[in-house]
Each structure stands twice: as C-alpha cells, then as structure tokens.
Scaffold this active site. Structure first.
Site, PDB file in Angstrom:
ATOM      1  CB  THR A 166      -5.032  -5.430   6.155  1.00  0.00           C
ATOM      2  OG1 THR A 166      -6.416  -5.429   5.854  1.00  0.00           O
ATOM      3  CG2 THR A 166      -4.400  -4.190   5.560  1.00  0.00           C
ATOM      4  NE  ARG A 173     -15.420  -2.247   4.084  1.00  0.00           N
ATOM      5  CZ  ARG A 173     -14.243  -2.557   4.620  1.00  0.00           C
ATOM      6  NH1 ARG A 173     -13.288  -3.088   3.878  1.00  0.00           N
ATOM      7  NH2 ARG A 173     -13.998  -2.359   5.889  1.00  0.00           N
ATOM      8  N   GLY A 208     -12.628   0.081   2.541  1.00  0.00           N
ATOM      9  CA  GLY A 208     -12.338   0.177   3.967  1.00  0.00           C
ATOM     10  C   GLY A 208     -11.372   1.311   4.237  1.00  0.00           C
ATOM     11  CG  ASP A 209      -8.806   0.697   7.586  1.00  0.00           C
ATOM     12  OD1 ASP A 209      -9.178  -0.309   6.938  1.00  0.00           O
ATOM     13  OD2 ASP A 209      -8.018   0.610   8.540  1.00  0.00           O
ATOM     14  CB  THR A 258      -4.457  -4.792  10.032  1.00  0.00           C
ATOM     15  OG1 THR A 258      -4.022  -5.197  11.332  1.00  0.00           O
ATOM     16  CG2 THR A 258      -3.231  -4.622   9.165  1.00  0.00           C
ATOM     17  N   GLY A 259      -7.519  -4.202  10.706  1.00  0.00           N
ATOM     18  CA  GLY A 259      -8.637  -4.414  11.626  1.00  0.00           C
ATOM     19  C   GLY A 259      -9.916  -3.806  11.081  1.00  0.00           C
ATOM     20  N   GLY A 283     -12.068  -1.643   9.587  1.00  0.00           N
ATOM     21  CA  GLY A 283     -11.795  -0.456   8.782  1.00  0.00           C
ATOM     22  C   GLY A 283     -12.757   0.688   9.019  1.00  0.00           C
TER      23      GLY A 283
END
Ligand code: ASP
Length: 426
Positions: free
Chosen positions: A254, A282, A284-285, A305-306, A308
């Site tokens: 990201t 889906r 994510g964050d 990032t990572g 989510g």
C-alpha cells in the site's frame, strides 16, 4: 494442482502440534514476543533525530521514495499539501510494476483488481474515500474528487466507479499480464477440489507429497512444483521464484503519504489494491478514515500499511493522532497503537506473528516516526519510511518486536537454501 489449501492448513497445524509453538521454524528466538530491547534507546535517538523539526516535509511508505523529489518541489513552491501527497502516491498507482497499488495490483480471488483509497485535507478539514473500485487506476484522486465534488465522504463499488467516470477518469483494464499470471498460479495452487489447473491426464501431473515426509522435503517438493507451474504459465524464469513466493505468502502493500508545508498545513492520503487474493468486495483499512489515514490540522497526520483488518479494529491512524494530541511523541503514539493490536490477541505470539503493521506518523511541527510491529517481512528487507525535508532519504522503522512477521495464511517456512535466494525476496 497438487496441493489444496486444506493440505497447507493441515500441514501447518500438524507442524504447530509437533513443535508446540507453531509450524514456523524461522528464528523462534527472534520472535518470542519480547519487545525490541533496543527500542528505548532507539526511541530517544529517533525523536532527537527528527529534530529540530523541519517544515516543509513529506513522509511516506518506501514505495513512494522515487516520487518525493517532484512532490517536495511542488510543496516548497506553495503547492497544496494534499496535492503534494497525491503526487507521491500517484506514482505507484501508475506504475504497472508495483503490484500492490493501482495499475497492476494483484487481484482479488476472482482475478479482478479492486482498489481502495482515502484522503484528508487538513486546512479545510475535509475527507474523501472510495472502496472496492474496479477499472479506475488513480483511486487516490477519485477520493479527492469525492471530497471536492460530493456531499459524501465515502463511495464504494460500482457507484464509486460510475462517479469516477462521470468525473472524467478513464476506465481501463488494471490487470497486467504479470499480475494475472500470479493470480492464475495462486488459483491452481489452491485447486484440488475444482477444475482449475492441469488435470490427471496432464503428463506432468504428480500426486500430492505425502505428509509422512519431513516438512522440508514436502516444502521443497511444493516449491519445485509451483515453479514448474509458473514456467508453464509463461512466467519468465527470473520472475518465477518471486511469483511462487507471492502465492505462498500473499503479499500486502500500500502507500500512505502525509505532507506538511512551512505554514503548518497538513494533509494525508492512502491508496492500495489491498490484500492479494481477497474476497471480492473486501475493503481493508486503507479507505477507512481513521484507520488507513487520519489527519487533524491541529495535531498531525498518520497512515498505515499492513494487516488492514487489525488496523481497522484499533482505528490506528486516528488513535495515533489522538495520542499525539494528548502529548505523546510520534514514535510513542505509533507504538501505543501497535500495542493495542497485540492486546487484541492477548499477546498470543502464535497469532501476532502472522500480523504486520507499519505506521507513518507526522506531527504538525515536523517531527515524524516510522514504526512497525515487526522488523520486516523477511531478513534483509526491513520496513522503511521515506522522508523528504530538503534531504530525501529512507529510514528503517522502529519495530515493537524483534524478528519478522509471516503473512497470513500461515504456511510453514520455506527451506533455508531457497529462502536465501534473492529472487524470493523481490
Ligand atoms: N492495509 C492494506 C489492506 O489491508 C494492505 C497493505 O497495506 O498491504 O488492504
């Protein structure tokens, strides 16, 4: 089509039972859940390192490094802070070779690229966001258009795509051949219960490796098979092992960017293709204001990032900004959010090892920090934050834990000799 997902999970569970701690043999000592001993000293140093704090300044995930020069010049010449941050993230969105963002992103489980993005403009205290957008490359700019041209904050799916087209963004195919082949390899790899991949009649078909064999042999066999399949799909030899790694360890990736000008105006944005092979729909964050990005003109800006799903549960970026509002340094604020993620798993390191999270934090006075749960995804590849404050550089993030995360789903470690092959680490 030699192995099923179930096969992996079973193998992994058996391994976990056998070792009593988890299937993963990698540096268990390095990943015992002890906080990084160097952390306190490093914390002090880091806070000093970023002071006296400079403005203007831009911080971002390291995949934005190449785009900082242009964005910094723009900011320095009086450009808007959000537009400066967007200049950075547009680079990876346009780059077909960055398979974590925009064009060329690794697709969802159905082979369709779906993008998420959001932005916050500090000076006008506005926000925009889009989730699950197909066929439009520059979703970060679409999130800005939502902010500027609608009375809403968030649009998703087909509505977001139609809005983007109405705003003049071109529809285009985001699935590059590179990403399509990786997806196909993933599809075939997880296929024993359907008709994807070569069938029994294929001259190269092989029965699944026996569970009786030592783990290392089973993995050797799987990796060799996958590499042969990658070759069969036309993936170039120099990219085959990297593709295998992406199938075994579905990658995340990201870009977040925050920009602060000399007047103290601050903005942030985040954009992504999300988790590789995710379920369609889906989010994510990254498109969630307060999770993937949060900016408060009075305090500062943060982004993530990572993993989510974990970040959404701690409203990571908002938590960090609120922590700074209450007096924590950027580093302390980020570490606190990481600890909340660990707390959500009662510090169970057999679970936390499969999570990773990186926060990029920028305070209104120019102090910044890059913090991560683990040191990196693999040895020799530490998490980094990229910075430009007149001097463009990348710095290694301060990690909460010593050691390396393992992406979910939990596959056993790959053999040492192959793990050290640099092709895997791309
Ligand atoms: N946070 C992103 C997501 O969960 C993925 C990533 O940062 O790599 O969609």
């Amino acid at each position: 089509m030699t192995f099923s997902r179930r096969d992996f999970v079973k193998t992994s569970v058996l391994g976990a039972v056998a070792t009593g701690v988890g299937a993963h043999a990698q540096n268990q000592d390095d990943r015992d859940g002890k906080e990084n001993p160097k952390q306190n000293a490093a914390t002090q140093k880091h806070d000093e390192q970023s002071g006296p704090h400079k403005r203007p300044i831009i911080v971002c995930a390291n995949n934005g490094f190449n785009y900082l020069e242009d964005a910094f010049a723009f900011l320095k010449n009086g450009g808007d802070t959000l537009d400066a941050a967007l200049r950075v993230v547009k680079g990876p969105e346009d780059d077909p070779n960055d398979d974590t963002v925009g064009l060329g992103g690794i697709p969802n489980e159905e082979g369709v690229v779906e993008l998420d993005a959001c932005c916050m403009h500090g000076p006008t205290r506005r926000a925009g966001s889009v989730g699950g957008v197909r066929n439009i490359k520059n979703v970060s700019l679409v999130s800005k258009a939502v902010m500027q041209h609608t009375g809403h904050v968030m649009l998703v799916g087909e509505g977001a795509e139609r809005f983007a087209v109405a705003m003049g963004f071109p529809r285009e195919n985001l699935l590059t051949e590179h990403s399509r082949k990786i997806w196909l390899l993933w599809k075939e790899f997880h296929s024993t219960d359907d008709w994807w991949g070569p069938g029994l009649a294929d001259p190269h078909w092989q029965p699944p490796a026996s569970d009786e064999k030592p783990q290392s042999e089973v993995w050797q066999h799987r990796i060799q098979n996958l590499q042969a399949r990658a070759a069969g799909l036309g993936i170039a030899p120099e990219h085959q092992l990297a593709a295998v790694r992406k199938v075994l360890f579905p990658p995340t990736g990201t870009i977040h960017c925050s920009a602060l000008n000399d007047k103290g105006e601050i903005s942030g944005c985040t954009t992504t293709s999300g988790l590789a092979f995710k379920l369609p729909g889906r989010c994510g964050d990254s498109p969630i204001i307060g999770a993937g990005c949060y900016t408060d003109q009075d305090v500062g800006s943060a982004g993530a990032t990572g993993s989510g799903e974990e970040n959404i549960k701690v409203a990571g970026a908002h938590t960090i900004v609120e922590n700074m509002r209450h007096g924590m340094s950027p580093h302390e604020a980020g570490m606190d959010a990481l600890k909340r993620i660990v707390r959500n798993y009662n510090s169970d390191m057999n679970k936390v090892r499969f999570i990773d999270m990186i926060y990029y934090v920028l305070r209104k006075d120019g102090a910044y920090a890059g913090v991560s749960l683990w040191e990196g995804y693999s040895k020799g590849h530490p998490h980094k934050i990229a910075i430009h404050d007149g001097n463009r550089r990348a710095e290694i993030c301060m990690s909460l834990f010593k050691g390396y995360s393992q992406a979910f789903p939990p596959f056993p470690d790959i053999p040492e000799d192959l793990k050290n092959n640099s092709e895997y680490l791309k």
